[in-house]
Write an enzyme that holds these catalytic residues in place. Structure first.
Site, PDB file in Angstrom:
ATOM      1  CB  SER A 108      -0.760  -0.048   0.597  1.00  0.00           C
ATOM      2  OG  SER A 108      -2.204   0.999   0.803  1.00  0.00           O
ATOM      3  CG  HIS A 142      -4.269  -1.261  -2.910  1.00  0.00           C
ATOM      4  ND1 HIS A 142      -5.191  -1.259  -1.682  1.00  0.00           N
ATOM      5  CD2 HIS A 142      -3.391  -0.714  -1.587  1.00  0.00           C
ATOM      6  CE1 HIS A 142      -5.458  -1.092  -0.182  1.00  0.00           C
ATOM      7  NE2 HIS A 142      -3.505  -0.219  -1.082  1.00  0.00           N
TER       8      HIS A 142
END
Length: 414
Positions: free
Chosen positions: A114, A137
């Site tokens: 992330s 993501h």
């Protein structure tokens, strides 16, 4: 991160919260292996969270550590094992590292997911340790409101994703980032290098235990202006007057993170009661501390008496010396006065003003009132008192000798 709504501890997920900041964030410095300069190793082994404290690593945390690094630092090794966290905190941390004068190498020791993925990818060099992974993501958020509010949130998320793609593209070039992000792509160390988000796979030697080189060990402390018991002092060597730095800490909504009230131990409380003479065994901690404050205040008053106006404090040795000098001065003055008064009387006798037999009387009068007696003597006429002694001379006359032969020396009456 995925589906944070299920996580009870924000970015920590189901894991238990740490008990100290040092468990997931610390910094050390070591001399460079070759040449001049110093290498700083920063371990970022936790979530990226603006709350700071035990919730994660904030921009302020990273800023405090970077500010504390000595001027000799030429390289920063950022070791990462992080599930990610807040996008804007991660972006700020990355830009702070980029702005530092030292070169920065990111080493993924476990996971860079992330927000941690673009922190790792955005550094000057990115090294994947064997067995490590990277995950990227699309950003996510929570929203509440009508359809218009949700559309606004979607637009913001698209804008945030575009900023993330800029970092990934700068590192790895043009890719179908939208698809990779939407798929929540997990990559092994080799896949990360293949995609271009990492430069190589290698084992980067660690600097050693978490302690300063030639300095004190890292210490957990509570800063003066915070209640967070997990605040961290980072001591770094090679600084002028090496100073401690408190890593900022915070809690939800800015409230203190203390979970339980602080209580005074029974041993401490009993000892204070005994020394203060408090007989009430049920006295509260607050009243006991108030009694301590009162005693301390009295001690300050007793040890600092007021000095009357006009009073001068002087060292005892200096006072003794001054007193001795004064005594010698008085003795010399008395000798001078006695000599002067004796001279006045002797002069009056010589001038025939006073009789020699009254000399002691006139001296006593001078001692009592020198000015008046001197004036009185001066008013007496000279030569009014015979100076020569009246009586027989030392040598007898011729008639005296004949008288002695005829009648003897007995002069008593018949």
């Amino acid at each position: 991160m995925t589906n944070t709504a299920k996580h009870t501890n924000r970015y920590w997920g189901d894991a238990s919260l740490p008990t100290s900041k040092a468990e997931f964030f610390n910094a050390i410095t070591t001399p460079a292996s070759a040449g001049n300069g110093t290498v700083a190793t920063i371990r970022m082994y936790g979530p990226i969270d603006s709350f700071g404290g035990f919730w994660g690593i904030s921009t302020k945390d990273m800023g405090t550590v970077l500010d504390a690094l000595p001027e000799t630092v030429t390289q920063i090794i950022l070791r990462i094992n992080s599930p990610g966290g807040e996008v804007f905190e991660g972006m700020s941390i990355l830009n702070m590292l980029r702005a530092h004068k030292a070169s920065v190498i990111a080493v993924v020791d476990g996971l860079a997911a992330s927000a941690a993925s673009f922190v790792a990818a955005g550094c000057g060099e990115t090294v994947m340790s064997p067995g490590s992974q990277m995950m990227i993501h699309s950003p996510m958020s929570f929203s509440y409101g009508n359809a218009g509010e949700f559309r606004k949130t979607a637009d913001v998320l698209d804008s945030v994703e575009a900023s993330m793609v800029e970092i990934y593209t700068e590192k790895a070039g043009a890719k179908d980032w939208a698809a990779l992000l939407a798929d929540e792509t997990w990559m092994t160390a080799a896949a990360s290098v293949e995609l271009g988000l990492a430069d190589r796979i290698a084992v980067i030697p660690d600097a050693g235990e978490t302690e300063t080189v030639g300095g004190e060990e890292l210490v957990i402390t509570v800063p003066d202006n915070a209640d967070d018991p997990l605040a961290r002092v980072v001591l770094l060597p090679n600084q002028a007057a090496a100073r401690p730095h408190n890593l900022p800490s915070s809690s939800e909504l800015g409230q203190p993170t203390r979970k339980e009230p602080l209580n005074m131990s029974d041993i401490l409380k009993a000892g204070l009661r005994e020394r203060l003479g408090v007989t009430d065994s049920a006295i509260s901690d607050e009243l006991l501390l108030a009694a301590v404050d009162e005693v301390l205040a009295e001690q300050v008053t007793d040890t600092a008496p007021a000095i009357p106006a006009g009073t001068v404090l002087i060292d005892s040795a200096v006072l003794t010396d001054l007193q001795a000098s004064a005594a010698l001065g008085r003795q010399a003055r008395e000798e001078q006065d006695n000599s002067r008064r004796a001279a006045i009387v002797d002069s009056a006798v010589k001038d025939g003003r006073i009789a020699p037999a009254s000399r002691d009387t006139w001296l006593a009068s001078l001692n009592a009132s020198e000015e008046g007696t001197t004036a009185l003597i001066g008013s007496l006429a000279k030569n009014t008192v015979p100076v020569a002694e009246i009586g027989t001379s030392d040598e007898p006359s011729e008639s005296d000798s004949l008288f002695a032969l005829a009648f003897g020396t007995d002069t008593k009456d018949a």
